[in-house]
Design a protein around this motif. Sequence first.
Motif, PDB file in Angstrom:
ATOM      1  N   SER A  38       0.698  -1.247  -0.034  1.00 52.14           N
ATOM      2  CA  SER A  38      -0.061   0.089  -0.015  1.00 52.14           C
ATOM      3  C   SER A  38       1.011   1.190   0.033  1.00 52.14           C
ATOM      4  CB  SER A  38      -0.964   0.082   1.126  1.00 52.14           C
ATOM      5  OG  SER A  38      -0.162   0.191   2.477  1.00 52.14           O
ATOM      6  N   ALA A  39       0.483   2.447  -0.517  1.00 56.22           N
ATOM      7  CA  ALA A  39       1.074   3.458  -0.342  1.00 56.22           C
ATOM      8  C   ALA A  39       1.611   3.895   0.905  1.00 56.22           C
ATOM      9  CB  ALA A  39       0.290   4.851  -0.892  1.00 56.22           C
ATOM     10  N   GLU A  40       0.704   3.545   2.030  1.00 54.11           N
ATOM     11  CA  GLU A  40       1.144   3.847   3.357  1.00 54.11           C
ATOM     12  C   GLU A  40       2.191   3.227   3.756  1.00 54.11           C
ATOM     13  OE1 GLU A  40      -1.889   2.516   6.025  1.00 54.11           O
ATOM     14  OE2 GLU A  40      -2.043   4.510   7.059  1.00 54.11           O
ATOM     15  N   GLU A  41       2.277   1.891   3.390  1.00 53.78           N
ATOM     16  CA  GLU A  41       3.409   0.968   3.832  1.00 53.78           C
ATOM     17  C   GLU A  41       4.844   1.488   3.117  1.00 53.78           C
ATOM     18  OE1 GLU A  41       2.095  -2.695   2.051  1.00 53.78           O
ATOM     19  OE2 GLU A  41       3.248  -3.866   3.701  1.00 53.78           O
ATOM     20  N   LEU A  42       4.538   1.868   1.832  1.00 52.83           N
ATOM     21  CA  LEU A  42       5.986   2.598   1.269  1.00 52.83           C
ATOM     22  C   LEU A  42       6.195   4.052   1.772  1.00 52.83           C
ATOM     23  CD1 LEU A  42       5.751   1.129  -2.494  1.00 52.83           C
ATOM     24  CD2 LEU A  42       6.720   0.124  -0.426  1.00 52.83           C
ATOM     25  N   ARG A  43       5.333   4.689   2.225  1.00 58.16           N
ATOM     26  CA  ARG A  43       5.532   6.066   2.567  1.00 58.16           C
ATOM     27  C   ARG A  43       6.557   6.201   3.616  1.00 58.16           C
ATOM     28  NH1 ARG A  43       0.383   7.943   3.878  1.00 58.16           N
ATOM     29  NH2 ARG A  43      -0.249   7.894   1.469  1.00 58.16           N
ATOM     30  N   ARG A  44       6.925   5.353   4.439  1.00 52.03           N
ATOM     31  CA  ARG A  44       7.948   5.225   5.565  1.00 52.03           C
ATOM     32  C   ARG A  44       9.448   5.326   5.033  1.00 52.03           C
ATOM     33  NH1 ARG A  44       8.455  -0.484   7.547  1.00 52.03           N
ATOM     34  NH2 ARG A  44       7.157  -1.696   6.229  1.00 52.03           N
TER      35      ARG A  44
END
Length: 361
Positions: A38-44
Amino acid sequence: MRASDSIFVLVINPGSTSTKLALFHGETCLQNYTIRHSAEELRRFSSVAGQKNYRKELTETFISDTLPKDAELAAVIGRGGLLAPLESGVYSVNSSMLEDLESARWGEHASNLGAILAEEIARPRGIPSYIADPVVVDEMLDEARFSGCPEIQRVSIFHALNQKSAARKAAARLGKSYEELNLIVAHLGGGISVGAHRRGRVIDVNNALDGDGPFSPERSGGLPAGQLVSLALEYRDREKEIRKKIVGQGGMVAYLGTNDLQAALERINAGDTKAEAVVRAMAYQVAKEIASHGATLKGRIDGIVLTGGIACSGYVTDLIRERVSYLAPVLVIEGEREMEALAENALGALNRTRTIKEYRR
Ligand SMILES: Nc1ncnc2c1ncn2[C@@H]1O[C@H](COP(=O)(O)OP(=O)(O)OP(=O)(O)O)[C@@H](O)[C@H]1O
Ligand SMILES: CCCC(=O)O
């Protein structure tokens, strides 16, 4: 039994929203697994290279879950990323390649992790790591490099792996070898590239990653230059945003709010006239790009090949076919064959039926 039939090869294909992994036993795919991020997973992670350990752990888990207990891998092959322009083929991963990918010297792209992960998995096992037909394969004619502005040169960045693989498959259907034919190949995926293949070399193609060619589900394609300059001036303090309009948030997603063609087709079936106009326009632009390569190939065209996820849609392929079938027979090779093509290249390298090339900048 051929020697290659007992060989296990791991294939790694990192994409912007997924990591595709496959284990091959000879030419047979034993397991093919897509992990969605997910975009959220990769945002970190602040960079693509920063995602290495995260994706490596997922890959090691895949190996321990799928490789038979008494078996060992013979090689690892990754999808190649943004490197210096190079000729088509299979390359061993070397230190110059790793330096360029880790520093994103030629640009950031998820597939930059292909070689990095392949090497990290292969090194402790004492086995070779390779990449094949990365997006920077460059066989363009000199005249195709002119943009019309001396400061800007056209470059070859496209879906080389799938275009070449689909072209070989289409050539087999036509009863000839790839190197005997002139083909126009359109890869229709999240990005779109249309290449003129003259006897096995891609002599002209749009840069699928930088605002060139037809618009696609998530890319703008070529834009009128003057209007783009005006828009860029409006966005002068928000470079990332304007770049996203070209790659990531441009094209169909900008018009319809989805990059999923299947969702757009459902809307068309439900009577959504805007969705219909946008999908028809995308097909129209692809057809114009294909027809332009009639000139590239001087009218000697043996076939037009439509491939990629969107080629699974008869609605879209029919729209393209009705505008280009006067040029040559249209062959549809649905979906993409990147994992199979990578495995074939690794087996060829191990068997020495394919020359292993050395990356140099
Ligand atoms: N069966 C299908 N029918 C219609 N469209 C499809 C089908 N399967 C996939 N697609 C569409 O194809 C597009 C994605 O294609 P594909 O999977 O080849 O691209 P990708 O690998 O994500 O990106 P790229 O090809 O640029 O690397 C999406 O818009 C998706 O909705
Ligand atoms: C040509 C670049 C591959 C992709 O990301 O679509």
